[in-house]
Design an enzyme around this catalytic site. Structure first.
Site, PDB file in Angstrom:
ATOM      1  CG  ASP A 282      -1.957   1.002   1.283  1.00 66.79           C
ATOM      2  OD1 ASP A 282      -2.827   0.958   0.406  1.00 66.79           O
ATOM      3  OD2 ASP A 282      -1.955   1.870   2.189  1.00 66.79           O
TER       4      ASP A 282
ATOM      5  CD  GLU B 235      -2.206   2.138  -3.612  1.00 63.29           C
ATOM      6  OE1 GLU B 235      -3.243   2.760  -3.834  1.00 63.29           O
ATOM      7  OE2 GLU B 235      -1.502   2.396  -2.609  1.00 63.29           O
TER       8      GLU B 235
HETATM    9  C1  NOJ Z   1      -4.498   2.871  -0.889  1.00 66.69           C
HETATM   10  C2  NOJ Z   1      -5.608   1.931  -0.560  1.00 66.69           C
HETATM   11  O1  NOJ Z   1      -5.935   1.186  -1.714  1.00 66.69           O
HETATM   12  C3  NOJ Z   1      -6.744   2.789  -0.080  1.00 66.69           C
HETATM   13  O2  NOJ Z   1      -7.938   2.062   0.032  1.00 66.69           O
HETATM   14  C4  NOJ Z   1      -6.345   3.401   1.227  1.00 66.69           C
HETATM   15  O3  NOJ Z   1      -7.371   4.273   1.654  1.00 66.69           O
HETATM   16  C5  NOJ Z   1      -5.044   4.183   1.095  1.00 66.69           C
HETATM   17  N1  NOJ Z   1      -4.056   3.492   0.331  1.00 66.69           N
HETATM   18  C6  NOJ Z   1      -4.473   4.466   2.453  1.00 66.69           C
HETATM   19  O4  NOJ Z   1      -4.003   3.292   3.048  1.00 66.69           O
END
Ligand code: NOJ
Length: 568
Positions: free
Chosen positions: A223, A292
């Protein structure tokens, strides 16, 4: 058209061998709270997922990625982790995740889990200790506590804004009862950012990796992978956050505002992933990481997937290209150029739990627009057109070499819930922007499984943490299974053909075509995606293998249709 279409340009060459699974896998994102609820509390859980793993086998995917199921106050649906080594009671127990891993592996499915290293929950023991400790203490040094600006420290330390709206800083009360230092949170107040220059933070996460690798996970979705390391001194930033969670990006590689502020994509972040790669490589069985990282241009993103770093990165530039043949062609070219240069597979993705589902997004009057949620009073998508385009876009994705990510429900053609009552919204974005942004709840509505069961089979008793639209009966798995041309059967066929023709490790050659049409070959398969207003003909002798149009007839490719064919 002629029988043997002229080749225009090969932009990616087939691989000699298929290589490890992550180079070609179709990975299905399971959003645990909305997949299947086994105990009737209205929230999906791990036993519910385990019980439905057969669905993923029937669909034909290779792996699943589980969004967070760790102990969490759920301030951001689990992306606020209070204990990285345990399961939240709402989702089950460690025994439940062991059972899930075991069954998935027996079924031949790999399992990727989410890792949230940029921030913890404010209910994590480290943050509780930091709050209680004094400024300058080792406890505070695991987070980004700073003195405020202004005469009395009453102003935030810098001008950064939270990705969810509002300031990225919150002030704490010190032990003497007076307002004191501020801490950084790029997301919600309840998600304090860790300080990744602190060796304790690095050691802790390497240990968390080992904890899950020892339990048998096949990899991690990381993440906010581009956010861990911030620029020295946390300088003010003149730009604006423009990409995550629905806002509109500019994808020509030149916009200085696209996520290259001092909080993102800093050089130091790569050291973290090099260290993690060493950890993963010390385990047997091709464990993998996917970043991500909302980073552009694609050459910058490709730095996360250099041979000694991560294995994959989500291709959000592709997701952002909407329904624009020129933009799609360009992003496909640039994706291969950037990833091939570092020897990494390209990924493809159209939907996830942070964006409006593509069956709805592509039905907007501007199908490149990416609103952060849709609600009452907003433009409502053209559902029929959206679904038609979504199916065509999905067949394009599944024909491309590389690894593809599917988001639960897209195999059913599920639309966004575009009329959720605002009082039910739970995404912190909604409240933090005073409702200006609807937020991401509309893509997180529990899945419909059975047409005639309570909550469409999501839960045993009809409970559902967000209401499903009454009209979702036709989207259920049982309504679509065995029905030729249904979205579900189309995905199943695509996944089968993709495997049979080894498309994921194949090549990509563009054929000359109308600018509104994407026409390419991958190995022996011809792919024609017609994004223009008029029908086009397949070449003479072409035999249709699959069409996104349920009413496909002969060799005509109707508007908003993708056809896979074999050349005669
Ligand atoms: C990306 C995640 O996919 C999202 O759902 C989240 O709110 C943010 N990162 C913060 O962790």
């Amino acid at each position: 058209m002629t029988a043997t279409p002229a080749r225009e340009r090969t932009v990616h060459h087939a691989e000699a061998t298929d290589g490890p699974w992550w180079r070609h896998a179709v990975i299905y994102q399971v959003y645990p709270r909305s997949f299947a609820d086994s105990n009737g509390d209205g929230i999906g859980d791990l036993p519910g997922i385990t019980a439905r793993l057969d669905h993923l086998v029937e669909l034909g995917v290779d792996a699943l990625w589980l969004s967070p199921f760790y102990v969490s106050p759920q301030a951001d649906a689990g992306y606020d982790v209070a204990d990285y080594r345990d399961v939240d009671p709402v989702f089950g127990t460690l025994d439940d995740i062991d059972a899930l891993l075991d069954k998935a592996h027996r079924l031949g499915l790999r399992v990727v889990v989410d890792l949230v290293p940029n921030h913890t929950s404010d209910e994590h023991i480290w943050f509780a200790a930091a709050r209680a400790a004094a400024p300058g203490s080792p406890e505070r040094a695991r987070y980004l506590f700073r003195e405020g600006r202004g005469q009395h420290g009453e102003l935030p330390p810098n001008n950064w804004q939270s990705m969810f709206g509002g300031p990225a800083w919150t002030r704490v009360m010190e032990a003497d009862g007076r307002p004191g230092q501020w801490y950084l949170h790029l997301f919600d107040t309840k998600q304090p950012d860790l300080d990744w220059s602190n060796p304790q933070v690095r050691a802790e996460f390497e240990d968390v990796l080992r904890f899950w690798l020892d339990r048998g996970v096949d990899g991690f979705r990381v993440d906010v992978a581009h956010g861990l390391v911030k620029a020295d001194g946390l300088p003010d930033w003149a730009g604006a956050v423009t990409m995550i969670d629905g806002s509109d990006p500019v994808d020509d590689g030149t916009d200085p505002n696209v996520h290259n502020g001092p909080m993102f994509d800093q050089e130091g972040v790569h050291d973290v992933y090099r260290a993690w790669r060493t950890v993963l490589d010390s385990y047997p069985g091709d464990r993998a990481m996917v970043a991500e990282a909302w980073v552009e241009p694609l050459e910058r993103l490709a730095r996360y997937v250099r041979p000694d770093e991560m294995h994959q990165a989500f291709n959000f530039s592709f997701l952002s290209a909407g329904w624009d043949p020129l933009a799609l062609r360009s992003v496909i070219d640039r994706s291969f150029a950037a990833n091939d240069a570092v020897g990494a597979p390209t990924t493809w993705v159209l939907s996830n739990h942070d964006v409006v589902r593509h069956a709805s997004r592509l039905g907007l009057s501007d199908p490149t627009h990416r609103p952060n949620g849709i609600g009452h009073g907003d433009e409502q998508p053209d559902a029929e057109l959206g679904l038609r385009r979504a199916r065509a876009a999905s067949l394009l994705v599944l024909a491309l070499p590389g690894s593809a990510y599917l988001y639960q429900g897209e195999e059913l053609g599920l639309p966004e819930h575009t009329a959720l009552p605002d009082e039910l919204r739970q995404d912190p974005t909604y409240t933090r922007t005073d409702g200006v942004e609807r937020g991401r709840d509309g893509c997180r509505v529990p899945l419909p499984w059975e047409q005639h069961a309570p909550a469409f089979g999501f839960s045993p008793n009809g409970a559902s943490w967000l209401p499903q639209p009454a009209g979702w009966g036709g989207f259920t798995v049982d309504a679509q299974r065995g029905r030729p041309g249904s979205t579900y059967e189309t995905y199943r066929s695509a996944l089968r053909l993709r495997r049979e023709h080894r498309l994921a490790t194949g090549d990509l050659t563009w054929l000359p075509s109308d600018p509104q049409v994407l026409e390419l070959t991958n190995r022996t398969v011809l792919v024609v995606a017609n994004m223009g207003p008029t029908a086009v003909e397949l070449p003479v002798g072409a035999r249709v293998l699959l069409s996104s149009d349920a009413a496909q007839s002969g060799t005509v490719v109707a508007p908003a249709t993708t056809v896979w064919a074999e050349l005669g």
